[in-house]
Design a protein around this motif. Structure first.
Motif, short mmCIF file in Angstrom:
data_model
loop_
_atom_site.label_atom_id
_atom_site.label_comp_id
_atom_site.label_asym_id
_atom_site.label_seq_id
_atom_site.Cartn_x
_atom_site.Cartn_y
_atom_site.Cartn_z
N ALA A 79 0.97 -1.02 0.18
CA ALA A 79 -0.12 0.13 0.04
C ALA A 79 0.79 1.25 0.04
CB ALA A 79 -0.88 0.03 1.17
N VAL A 80 1.97 1.36 0.67
CA VAL A 80 3.03 2.40 0.75
C VAL A 80 3.47 2.57 -0.64
CG1 VAL A 80 5.20 3.13 1.68
CG2 VAL A 80 3.44 2.11 3.23
N THR B 234 0.77 4.03 -3.04
CA THR B 234 0.50 5.36 -2.71
C THR B 234 1.65 6.22 -3.35
OG1 THR B 234 1.40 5.33 -0.40
CG2 THR B 234 -1.33 4.97 -0.64
N VAL C 261 1.07 6.63 -7.03
CA VAL C 261 -0.02 7.57 -7.23
C VAL C 261 0.50 8.87 -7.18
CG1 VAL C 261 -2.48 8.10 -6.61
CG2 VAL C 261 -1.89 5.66 -6.71
N PHE C 262 0.98 9.31 -5.94
CA PHE C 262 1.53 10.42 -5.67
C PHE C 262 2.63 10.96 -6.73
CE2 PHE C 262 4.51 13.30 -3.98
CZ PHE C 262 3.72 14.30 -3.50
N PHE D 212 4.72 14.62 1.64
CA PHE D 212 4.00 13.37 1.43
C PHE D 212 4.68 12.15 2.51
CE2 PHE D 212 4.00 9.06 -0.71
CZ PHE D 212 2.51 8.81 -0.60
N LEU E 78 3.03 10.20 5.60
CA LEU E 78 2.88 8.86 5.43
C LEU E 78 3.41 8.03 6.53
CD1 LEU E 78 1.67 6.56 3.54
CD2 LEU E 78 4.01 6.63 2.45
#
Length: 127
Positions: free
Chosen positions: A7-8, A11, A14-15, A27, A31
């Motif tokens: 998941a990290v 993300t 996506v970022f 970010f 996180l």
């Protein structure tokens, strides 16, 4: 752990695609701060932790944040299908090198074959 690690990384990708590069450190701070906040209840319930263990955990978190930052930078110039396999194989090779050089452990034939196949796969991915 496997799902959260994925998941990290997801993300981060996506970022990298949707946000401005100058917000990257913010970010990553948010996180990893969120991960620390989620871990606090478990730390509070745990028996007394030695300061060396807490320091080691903090150092590992800092290394992980740096790794994520470097990976996000790499994804700007290297295709995802190349970057993630290189990261995975590189991690295995680095851990194996430490195991052999620092702990003087001899690799089995199966482990040597695995490393050789990993190297071949990296060559094929980069063609």
């Amino acid at each position: 752990m496997f799902l959260l690690g994925g998941a990290v990384e997801f993300t981060g990708k996506v970022f990298q695609k949707c946000a401005l590069a100058e917000y990257r450190p913010v970010f990553l701070f948010v996180l990893f701060a969120a991960c620390a906040v989620l871990a606090l209840p478990r730390l509070v319930r745990a028996p007394k932790l030695p300061p060396a263990g807490v320091a080691l955990g903090a150092a590992m978190g800092a290394c992980s944040a740096l790794s994520s930052l470097l990976m996000m930078n790499a994804l700007e110039t290297v295709p995802t299908g190349v970057a993630y396999p290189v990261l995975s194989v590189g991690s295995v090779a680095a851990v194996t090198a430490v195991d052999v050089l620092v702990f003087h452990r001899a690799l089995t034939r199966r482990e040597k074959l695995g490393l050789a196949l990993s190297a071949v796969c990296l060559v094929l991915v980069n063609l």
